[in-house]
Motif scaffolding. Structure first.
Motif, PDB file in Angstrom:
ATOM      1  N   LYS A  57       0.570  -0.731   0.103  1.00 43.72           N
ATOM      2  CA  LYS A  57      -0.048   0.218   0.203  1.00 43.72           C
ATOM      3  C   LYS A  57       1.017   1.465  -0.345  1.00 43.72           C
ATOM      4  N   LEU A  58       0.643   2.142  -1.102  1.00 41.63           N
ATOM      5  CA  LEU A  58       1.802   3.623  -1.228  1.00 41.63           C
ATOM      6  C   LEU A  58       1.390   4.134  -0.317  1.00 41.63           C
ATOM      7  N   ASP A  59       0.450   4.647   0.138  1.00 44.89           N
ATOM      8  CA  ASP A  59      -0.034   5.373   1.242  1.00 44.89           C
ATOM      9  C   ASP A  59       1.077   4.988   2.965  1.00 44.89           C
ATOM     10  N   ASP A  60       0.628   3.664   3.068  1.00 43.79           N
ATOM     11  CA  ASP A  60       1.431   3.135   4.088  1.00 43.79           C
ATOM     12  C   ASP A  60       3.313   3.425   4.365  1.00 43.79           C
ATOM     13  N   ILE A  61       2.961   3.123   2.335  1.00 43.80           N
ATOM     14  CA  ILE A  61       5.375   2.902   2.526  1.00 43.80           C
ATOM     15  C   ILE A  61       5.082   4.944   2.470  1.00 43.80           C
ATOM     16  N   LYS A  62       4.780   5.735   2.241  1.00 43.36           N
ATOM     17  CA  LYS A  62       5.155   7.217   2.042  1.00 43.36           C
ATOM     18  C   LYS A  62       4.563   7.653   3.799  1.00 43.36           C
ATOM     19  N   ARG A  63       3.652   6.628   4.968  1.00 46.64           N
ATOM     20  CA  ARG A  63       3.924   7.268   6.241  1.00 46.64           C
ATOM     21  C   ARG A  63       4.968   5.914   6.714  1.00 46.64           C
ATOM     22  N   LEU A  64       5.410   5.669   6.363  1.00 48.01           N
ATOM     23  CA  LEU A  64       6.785   5.058   7.323  1.00 48.01           C
ATOM     24  C   LEU A  64       8.171   5.479   7.155  1.00 48.01           C
ATOM     25  N   SER A  65       7.502   6.187   5.870  1.00 51.64           N
ATOM     26  CA  SER A  65       9.157   6.667   5.707  1.00 51.64           C
ATOM     27  C   SER A  65       9.350   8.864   6.799  1.00 51.64           C
ATOM     28  N   LEU A  66       7.736   9.210   7.050  1.00 51.16           N
ATOM     29  CA  LEU A  66       7.728   9.816   7.203  1.00 51.16           C
ATOM     30  C   LEU A  66       8.998  10.386   8.960  1.00 51.16           C
TER      31      LEU A  66
END
Length: 240
Positions: A57-66
């Motif tokens: 899930k792309l949204d999860d990946i973005k949140r993971l990087s924050l």
């Protein structure tokens, strides 16, 4: 400043062992996983932080990087993967999407998202591949294809990111005794038969342990003149 590491799929097996080792080495470690109870329990056992994230899930990946964008990131271990063995005749469009989104698009997207953080620390990336890339795996064509893509990506990114002083490598385990085996879709009887057969073939005559793979990951992270490499951890199976 304390070094930081992000390990995907850190709630069991190789990811769990690597998180445990890096914690012992003094790193501030964050693990991710897609099942809240499992990753929360693993984080508590190891004594690290966790982030709930599904690599498909792309949204999860973005949140993971924050959390790493301000201070930077020293180490990224792309370990999370789907491993199921399905005959070609039974593969569905959803299988293709799930395997590729999790095993290759997910790691690539995460690298892209954390790249600014890695640049700040001249970080290191280790992708967890598989001996299946070069050995072949019965009913594992889709799994092997995604791991082969991950190795190809590793070599190309090593060239692309070298000017930024970011090293990119991979570790390719062979037969390792981890919970992943139980998730492949094979019966307990089939897994037992396969283990007996492999232990007779593998030169070291046993399955490896997740901790042994973690030791190789650590050695690779510390090898400052190594990039674009794939290190095998297979008990000598590659020489047969």
């Amino acid at each position: 400043m304390k070094k930081t590491a992000l390990i995907t799929g850190g709630n069991s097996g190789i990811g769990y062992a690597t998180a445990t080792l890096l914690k012992k080495k003094g790193y501030s470690v964050v693990i991710s996983g897609r099942h809240r109870d499992r990753v929360k329990r693993a984080a508590a056992e190891i004594g690290v932080e966790y982030i709930l994230a599904d690599m498909a899930k792309l949204d999860d990946i973005k949140r993971l990087s924050l959390p790493f964008q301000d201070e930077g990131l020293d180490v990224l271990i792309n370990n999370a993967a789907i491993a199921k063995f399905i005959p070609l005749s039974r593969l569905s469009p959803s299988d293709y999407s799930f395997f590729f989104n999790t095993n290759i698009r997910g790691p690539l997207e995460l690298i892209r998202e954390v790249l600014p953080a890695l640049e700040k620390r001249q970080g290191r990336i280790t992708n967890i591949s598989s001996i299946a890339v070069n050995r072949g795996l019965l009913n594992g064509s889709l799994y092997a294809a995604t791991k082969g893509a991950l190795e190809a990506t590793t070599r190309s990114l090593a060239l692309e990111l070298a000017p930024k002083k970011i090293r990119v490598n991979a570790v390719a385990p062979g037969a390792i005794d981890t919970p992943l085996a139980a998730k492949t879709g094979r019966s307990k009887e089939e897994l037992a038969r396969r283990r007996t057969m492999l232990e007779q073939i593998i030169p070291l005559q046993r399955y490896g342990r997740a901790e042994e793979v973690a030791q190789v990951v650590w050695a690779q992270l510390e090898a400052t003149y190594v990039t674009g490499s794939v290190w095998l951890v297979d008990g000598g199976a590659n020489i047969l």
